[in-house]
Design a protein around this motif. Structure first.
Motif, PDB file in Angstrom:
ATOM      1  N   LEU A 124      39.587  50.779  31.595  1.00 43.52           N
ATOM      2  CA  LEU A 124      39.635  49.711  30.925  1.00 43.52           C
ATOM      3  C   LEU A 124      38.620  48.708  31.465  1.00 43.52           C
ATOM      4  N   ALA A 125      38.682  48.262  32.759  1.00 41.45           N
ATOM      5  CA  ALA A 125      37.302  47.519  33.269  1.00 41.45           C
ATOM      6  C   ALA A 125      36.066  48.322  34.399  1.00 41.45           C
ATOM      7  N   LEU A 126      36.865  49.124  34.285  1.00 37.03           N
ATOM      8  CA  LEU A 126      34.886  49.920  34.053  1.00 37.03           C
ATOM      9  C   LEU A 126      34.690  50.525  32.653  1.00 37.03           C
ATOM     10  N   SER A 127      34.584  50.847  31.389  1.00 33.68           N
ATOM     11  CA  SER A 127      34.109  50.529  30.404  1.00 33.68           C
ATOM     12  C   SER A 127      33.858  48.939  29.666  1.00 33.68           C
ATOM     13  N   LEU A 128      34.364  47.721  30.571  1.00 32.17           N
ATOM     14  CA  LEU A 128      33.743  46.775  30.033  1.00 32.17           C
ATOM     15  C   LEU A 128      32.791  46.566  30.807  1.00 32.17           C
ATOM     16  N   LYS A 129      32.625  46.801  31.886  1.00 33.72           N
ATOM     17  CA  LYS A 129      31.029  46.827  32.878  1.00 33.72           C
ATOM     18  C   LYS A 129      30.237  47.400  32.051  1.00 33.72           C
ATOM     19  N   GLU A 130      30.490  48.456  31.671  1.00 39.33           N
ATOM     20  CA  GLU A 130      29.477  49.488  31.076  1.00 39.33           C
ATOM     21  C   GLU A 130      28.887  48.707  29.331  1.00 39.33           C
ATOM     22  N   SER A 131      29.797  47.984  28.616  1.00 42.61           N
ATOM     23  CA  SER A 131      29.756  47.064  27.910  1.00 42.61           C
ATOM     24  C   SER A 131      28.885  45.460  27.945  1.00 42.61           C
ATOM     25  N   GLY A 132      28.782  45.640  28.722  1.00 45.42           N
ATOM     26  CA  GLY A 132      27.761  43.843  29.206  1.00 45.42           C
ATOM     27  C   GLY A 132      28.826  43.020  29.908  1.00 45.42           C
ATOM     28  N   VAL A 133      30.213  43.208  30.150  1.00 45.99           N
ATOM     29  CA  VAL A 133      30.477  42.654  31.086  1.00 45.99           C
ATOM     30  C   VAL A 133      30.229  42.252  32.598  1.00 45.99           C
ATOM     31  N   ASP A 134      29.959  40.122  33.010  1.00 40.51           N
ATOM     32  CA  ASP A 134      29.741  40.099  33.838  1.00 40.51           C
ATOM     33  C   ASP A 134      30.446  39.724  35.253  1.00 40.51           C
ATOM     34  N   SER A 135      31.785  39.592  34.715  1.00 37.51           N
ATOM     35  CA  SER A 135      32.804  39.460  35.983  1.00 37.51           C
ATOM     36  C   SER A 135      33.959  40.195  35.055  1.00 37.51           C
ATOM     37  N   LEU A 136      35.364  40.309  36.040  1.00 33.33           N
ATOM     38  CA  LEU A 136      36.358  40.625  34.834  1.00 33.33           C
ATOM     39  C   LEU A 136      37.645  39.129  35.615  1.00 33.33           C
ATOM     40  N   GLU A 137      37.833  38.817  35.132  1.00 32.82           N
ATOM     41  CA  GLU A 137      39.148  37.849  35.530  1.00 32.82           C
ATOM     42  C   GLU A 137      40.489  39.138  35.842  1.00 32.82           C
ATOM     43  N   LEU A 138      40.852  39.244  36.613  1.00 30.26           N
ATOM     44  CA  LEU A 138      42.661  40.499  36.352  1.00 30.26           C
ATOM     45  C   LEU A 138      43.154  39.212  36.177  1.00 30.26           C
ATOM     46  N   GLY A 139      44.339  39.888  34.827  1.00 33.90           N
ATOM     47  CA  GLY A 139      45.348  38.818  35.038  1.00 33.90           C
ATOM     48  C   GLY A 139      46.577  39.094  36.204  1.00 33.90           C
ATOM     49  N   VAL A 140      47.061  38.524  36.623  1.00 36.13           N
ATOM     50  CA  VAL A 140      47.907  38.587  37.651  1.00 36.13           C
ATOM     51  C   VAL A 140      49.172  38.212  36.787  1.00 36.13           C
ATOM     52  N   PRO A 141      50.160  39.022  36.536  1.00 41.50           N
ATOM     53  CA  PRO A 141      51.025  38.343  35.221  1.00 41.50           C
ATOM     54  C   PRO A 141      52.326  37.672  36.185  1.00 41.50           C
ATOM     55  N   PHE A 142      52.932  37.365  35.362  1.00 42.70           N
ATOM     56  CA  PHE A 142      53.488  35.524  35.941  1.00 42.70           C
ATOM     57  C   PHE A 142      54.446  35.795  34.642  1.00 42.70           C
ATOM     58  N   SER A 143      56.119  35.046  34.904  1.00 40.90           N
ATOM     59  CA  SER A 143      56.865  34.631  33.857  1.00 40.90           C
ATOM     60  C   SER A 143      56.651  33.801  33.267  1.00 40.90           C
ATOM     61  N   GLY A 201      48.429  31.486  26.039  1.00 36.48           N
ATOM     62  CA  GLY A 201      49.138  31.808  24.489  1.00 36.48           C
ATOM     63  C   GLY A 201      50.393  33.226  24.540  1.00 36.48           C
ATOM     64  N   PRO A 202      50.402  33.729  23.281  1.00 38.48           N
ATOM     65  CA  PRO A 202      52.004  34.077  23.472  1.00 38.48           C
ATOM     66  C   PRO A 202      51.268  35.628  23.535  1.00 38.48           C
ATOM     67  N   THR A 203      50.473  35.832  23.230  1.00 41.20           N
ATOM     68  CA  THR A 203      49.655  37.549  22.831  1.00 41.20           C
ATOM     69  C   THR A 203      49.261  37.544  24.985  1.00 41.20           C
ATOM     70  N   ILE A 204      48.937  36.702  25.715  1.00 41.00           N
ATOM     71  CA  ILE A 204      48.875  37.532  27.054  1.00 41.00           C
ATOM     72  C   ILE A 204      50.134  36.892  27.493  1.00 41.00           C
ATOM     73  N   GLU A 205      50.687  35.941  27.531  1.00 36.00           N
ATOM     74  CA  GLU A 205      52.328  35.656  27.508  1.00 36.00           C
ATOM     75  C   GLU A 205      53.538  37.123  27.484  1.00 36.00           C
ATOM     76  N   LYS A 206      53.065  37.504  26.380  1.00 31.16           N
ATOM     77  CA  LYS A 206      53.327  39.021  25.958  1.00 31.16           C
ATOM     78  C   LYS A 206      53.083  40.268  27.168  1.00 31.16           C
ATOM     79  N   ALA A 207      51.716  40.112  27.396  1.00 31.05           N
ATOM     80  CA  ALA A 207      50.974  41.174  28.069  1.00 31.05           C
ATOM     81  C   ALA A 207      51.753  41.073  29.346  1.00 31.05           C
ATOM     82  N   ASN A 208      52.029  39.593  29.967  1.00 37.84           N
ATOM     83  CA  ASN A 208      51.810  39.553  31.067  1.00 37.84           C
ATOM     84  C   ASN A 208      53.864  39.822  31.410  1.00 37.84           C
TER      85      ASN A 208
END
Length: 246
Positions: A21-40, A46-53
């Protein structure tokens, strides 16, 4: 050209998906990527990112997975870590920054690390060539903005509203934008509630946008295959990049 920063949760559903996904996002015009570090307890999210964590942790996420993903992508896309101090502290913060640097990361975004505490670790950040991103919010007083931004690096993360990510609220940000501009030339990016519908309006007066929940909701969509998720998220990223630069 205005910049696009994308947030994605590391290692959900697995770390190879995150790499693809990261490499595809680069090809789609993303300049910088935040890798979210999962935490409890991701207090700013919000609830979307919390669920992914939660799901990434349930699948067995370890900090070493973060470094693995970074090593696969950082030579192709500017890579930062967005996470909370607890797991970094328990890893050993100096060791964490050293490993982040050797893996190729360039910065950290730590919502629960106050500016006064950042100063305590300043030597470690400098020694490892890691920038810690400064936050400003609509409630930040002007005199504190001056203190926060005078030595800011890479970009300043402007929170679009008081609250958590993904709730899509709106506030008048003209005063805080003017206050930041008065004290620094560091690029100013806006985050919280940015998606393909809101990005053009929210990008007015700033240098870039930060998008997280809008992407992560598709990562969580079990009706999509991995390739479909990547295709859908990448298409959205391309659309957002185009809209903020119209």
């Amino acid at each position: 050209m205005k910049k696009l920063v994308a947030y994605i949760t590391t290692s959900y559903p697995d770390r190879e998906f995150t790499v693809d996904l990261a490499l595809s996002l680069k090809e789609s015009g993303v300049d910088s990527l935040e890798l979210g570090v999962p935490f409890s307890d991701p207090v700013a999210d919000g609830p979307t990112i919390e669920k992914a964590n939660f799901l990434s942790l349930k699948n067995g996420f370890k900090i070493e997975d973060l470094f693995y993903v970074t090593s696969k992508i950082a030579d192709k896309i500017d890579t930062l870590y967005m996470g909370y101090m607890n797991p970094f502290y328990h890893y050993g913060f100096s060791d964490f920054l050293k490993k982040a640097s050797s893996s190729g990361a360039t910065g950290t975004i730590i919502p629960d690390l106050p500016f006064e505490m950042v100063k305590r670790y300043e030597d470690d950040f400098i020694k490892n060539g890691i920038s810690n991103i400064t936050f400003v919010a609509p409630t930040t007083p002007k005199d504190r903005i001056k203190m926060l931004v005078e030595n800011s690096q890479k970009f300043i993360y402007m929170v679009a509203y008081t609250g958590i990510t993904g709730s899509g609220k709106s506030e008048d940000l003209s005063e805080i934008i003017n206050n930041v501009r008065e004290f620094t030339q560091t690029p100013l990016y806006i985050g919280f509630g940015v998606d393909e519908k809101t990005c053009k309006e929210k990008s007015k007066g700033v240098d870039g946008v930060i998008v997280g929940s809008a992407f992560v909701k598709h990562i969580l969509d079990d009706n999509l295959s991995s390739s479909e998720k990547i295709k859908k998220i990448s298409k959205m990223a391309k659309e957002i990049k185009e809209k903020i630069n119209e």
